[in-house]
Motif scaffolding. Structure first.
Motif, PDB file in Angstrom:
ATOM      1  N   ALA A 180       0.830  -1.206   0.000  1.00 54.90           N
ATOM      2  CA  ALA A 180       0.000   0.000   0.000  1.00 54.90           C
ATOM      3  C   ALA A 180       0.864   1.255   0.000  1.00 54.90           C
ATOM      4  O   ALA A 180       2.060   1.217   0.286  1.00 54.90           O
ATOM      5  CB  ALA A 180      -0.897  -0.012   1.236  1.00 54.90           C
ATOM      6  N   ASP A 181       0.237   2.377  -0.345  1.00 55.21           N
ATOM      7  CA  ASP A 181       0.883   3.701  -0.295  1.00 55.21           C
ATOM      8  C   ASP A 181       2.114   3.795  -1.181  1.00 55.21           C
ATOM      9  O   ASP A 181       3.115   4.412  -0.815  1.00 55.21           O
ATOM     10  CB  ASP A 181       1.257   4.059   1.157  1.00 55.21           C
ATOM     11  CG  ASP A 181       0.049   4.083   2.072  1.00 55.21           C
ATOM     12  OD1 ASP A 181      -1.018   4.536   1.625  1.00 55.21           O
ATOM     13  OD2 ASP A 181       0.166   3.644   3.222  1.00 55.21           O
ATOM     14  N   LEU A 182       2.023   3.170  -2.367  1.00 59.02           N
ATOM     15  CA  LEU A 182       3.125   3.257  -3.329  1.00 59.02           C
ATOM     16  C   LEU A 182       2.646   3.942  -4.605  1.00 59.02           C
ATOM     17  O   LEU A 182       1.500   3.761  -5.035  1.00 59.02           O
ATOM     18  CB  LEU A 182       3.651   1.869  -3.697  1.00 59.02           C
ATOM     19  CG  LEU A 182       4.344   1.044  -2.623  1.00 59.02           C
ATOM     20  CD1 LEU A 182       4.819  -0.275  -3.214  1.00 59.02           C
ATOM     21  CD2 LEU A 182       5.507   1.797  -2.002  1.00 59.02           C
ATOM     22  N   ILE A 183       3.509   4.726  -5.204  1.00 59.71           N
ATOM     23  CA  ILE A 183       3.270   5.268  -6.536  1.00 59.71           C
ATOM     24  C   ILE A 183       3.880   4.283  -7.527  1.00 59.71           C
ATOM     25  O   ILE A 183       5.038   3.886  -7.395  1.00 59.71           O
ATOM     26  CB  ILE A 183       3.912   6.661  -6.685  1.00 59.71           C
ATOM     27  CG1 ILE A 183       3.247   7.649  -5.726  1.00 59.71           C
ATOM     28  CG2 ILE A 183       3.802   7.151  -8.134  1.00 59.71           C
ATOM     29  CD1 ILE A 183       3.894   9.010  -5.696  1.00 59.71           C
ATOM     30  N   ARG A 184       3.085   3.861  -8.515  1.00 61.22           N
ATOM     31  CA  ARG A 184       3.519   2.834  -9.466  1.00 61.22           C
ATOM     32  C   ARG A 184       3.529   3.404 -10.875  1.00 61.22           C
ATOM     33  O   ARG A 184       2.624   4.148 -11.254  1.00 61.22           O
ATOM     34  CB  ARG A 184       2.580   1.631  -9.423  1.00 61.22           C
ATOM     35  CG  ARG A 184       2.453   0.985  -8.054  1.00 61.22           C
ATOM     36  CD  ARG A 184       1.201   0.124  -7.976  1.00 61.22           C
ATOM     37  NE  ARG A 184       1.090  -0.614  -6.740  1.00 61.22           N
ATOM     38  CZ  ARG A 184       0.643  -0.113  -5.609  1.00 61.22           C
ATOM     39  NH1 ARG A 184       0.237   1.166  -5.569  1.00 61.22           N
ATOM     40  NH2 ARG A 184       0.582  -0.842  -4.521  1.00 61.22           N
ATOM     41  N   LYS A 185       4.525   2.995 -11.639  1.00 59.40           N
ATOM     42  CA  LYS A 185       4.596   3.412 -13.042  1.00 59.40           C
ATOM     43  C   LYS A 185       4.987   2.189 -13.872  1.00 59.40           C
ATOM     44  O   LYS A 185       6.031   1.582 -13.644  1.00 59.40           O
ATOM     45  CB  LYS A 185       5.643   4.512 -13.234  1.00 59.40           C
ATOM     46  CG  LYS A 185       5.802   4.982 -14.683  1.00 59.40           C
ATOM     47  CD  LYS A 185       6.851   6.064 -14.786  1.00 59.40           C
ATOM     48  CE  LYS A 185       7.081   6.493 -16.235  1.00 59.40           C
ATOM     49  NZ  LYS A 185       5.883   7.075 -16.852  1.00 59.40           N
ATOM     50  N   ARG A 186       4.147   1.831 -14.831  1.00 59.69           N
ATOM     51  CA  ARG A 186       4.456   0.698 -15.711  1.00 59.69           C
ATOM     52  C   ARG A 186       5.454   1.162 -16.765  1.00 59.69           C
ATOM     53  O   ARG A 186       5.184   2.113 -17.511  1.00 59.69           O
ATOM     54  CB  ARG A 186       3.190   0.173 -16.364  1.00 59.69           C
ATOM     55  CG  ARG A 186       3.374  -1.157 -17.080  1.00 59.69           C
ATOM     56  CD  ARG A 186       2.038  -1.759 -17.418  1.00 59.69           C
ATOM     57  NE  ARG A 186       2.138  -3.088 -17.964  1.00 59.69           N
ATOM     58  CZ  ARG A 186       1.220  -4.030 -17.820  1.00 59.69           C
ATOM     59  NH1 ARG A 186       0.128  -3.764 -17.121  1.00 59.69           N
ATOM     60  NH2 ARG A 186       1.370  -5.222 -18.350  1.00 59.69           N
TER      61      ARG A 186
END
Length: 302
Positions: free
Chosen positions: A150-156
């Protein structure tokens, strides 16, 4: 509780020794001992078992050490955010990635990042274990699946596949397989299907080994598999991002590949404003875009 005493307690618990903690805090052993005794008295409990070989935390000490460890990580985060100036990128950035991607794709490109930000220090941790980003085991991660924390910024970043590759010399000696059944006449280099790896890669290896290949070389990471292929030992299962940096790899059985594997970059929400994170994220994104463009250019007929 006294913050200064907690700081000293944390150093002692971390070092397991009054002497070593004193050295790190620039305090005498007797001064450290007095502070620990005072903290124990204020709490009405014993925090350490004293042994000839050092100190061991009591159950109460373990509880307090868990709390001070969390505090230390939060303070590290605050310090990182404070130290990030508006225009400069410097200090330590802890990056975690899988062994294969980190050693074969990321590390060779870091020269460009250092050229841009010479005062940056990268602490690159290559392992298959998923580090806990919210607990600051690392600042930013590149993983072969979408992080679930949780509480993560994700970028593919991109999608990759595992494919079969060999060297020209190996194929000249042993011939080019034209169908999967022909792999029975070749040596396969791959990770053990039970080893820590992406599920798509393990599934592909299981499929290949079902053809009763007589000779195999198992290596526990793709760096080792690549070395085996480059040294003409056999046909290897490798991620297709390698073709950009190793153009002499020859694709084998082009229709045989794994399912798509997504590559994600992730970092804690609380580091959203970090200049170091932004610099690393933008750098990796630029490199991925350049890689994609080269792949598209190569796919267009001349």
């Amino acid at each position: 509780m006294d913050w200064d005493k907690l700081r000293i307690f944390h150093a002692v618990a971390d070092a397991g020794s009054l002497t070593h903690a004193g050295d790190s805090l620039h305090l005498s052993q007797s001064a450290v001992s007095r502070q620990i005794r005072a903290l124990e008295e204020s709490l009405g409990t014993t925090l350490f078992h004293r042994h000839a070989r050092g100190l061991i935390l009591t159950e109460q000490g373990e509880l307090l050490f868990d709390a001070t460890s969390s505090m230390a990580k939060r303070l590290d985060t605050a310090e990182a955010r404070i130290r990030d100036s508006e225009e400069e990128v410097f200090g330590v950035l802890k990056v975690t990635a899988t062994t294969g991607f980190g050693s074969l794709w990321l590390a060779p490109r870091l020269t460009k990042l250092y050229d841009r930000f010479p005062d940056l220090t990268i602490d690159l941790m290559l392992e298959e274990r998923v580090l806990d980003l919210p607990m600051r085991e690392a600042d930013v991660a590149i993983r072969m699946k979408e992080p679930s924390q949780a509480d993560l910024i994700r970028k593919r970043l991109m999608n990759i596949r595992m494919r079969l590759y060999a060297s020209e010399e190996y194929l000249a000696q042993r011939g080019v397989p034209e169908q999967l059944e022909d792999m029975r006449h070749h040596r396969l280099i791959c990770q053990n299907p039970n080893a820590a790896q992406v599920a798509a890669g393990a599934a592909m290896v299981q499929r290949l080994t079902s053809y009763e290949i007589p000779s195999l070389l198992f290596v526990n990471n793709y760096f080792g598999v690549l070395q085996g292929v480059l040294n003409h030992i056999g046909i290897g299962v490798l991620p297709d991002y390698l073709t950009d940096d190793f153009p002499h790899l020859v694709p084998v059985l082009a229709d045989v590949h794994s399912a798509e594997v997504p590559v994600f970059l992730a970092y804690p929400e609380e580091l959203r404003q970090s200049k170091r994170i932004a610099a690393f994220r933008d750098f990796v994104t630029e490199e991925i875009m350049a890689y994609r463009k080269r792949q598209m250019d190569e796919a267009v007929p001349a």
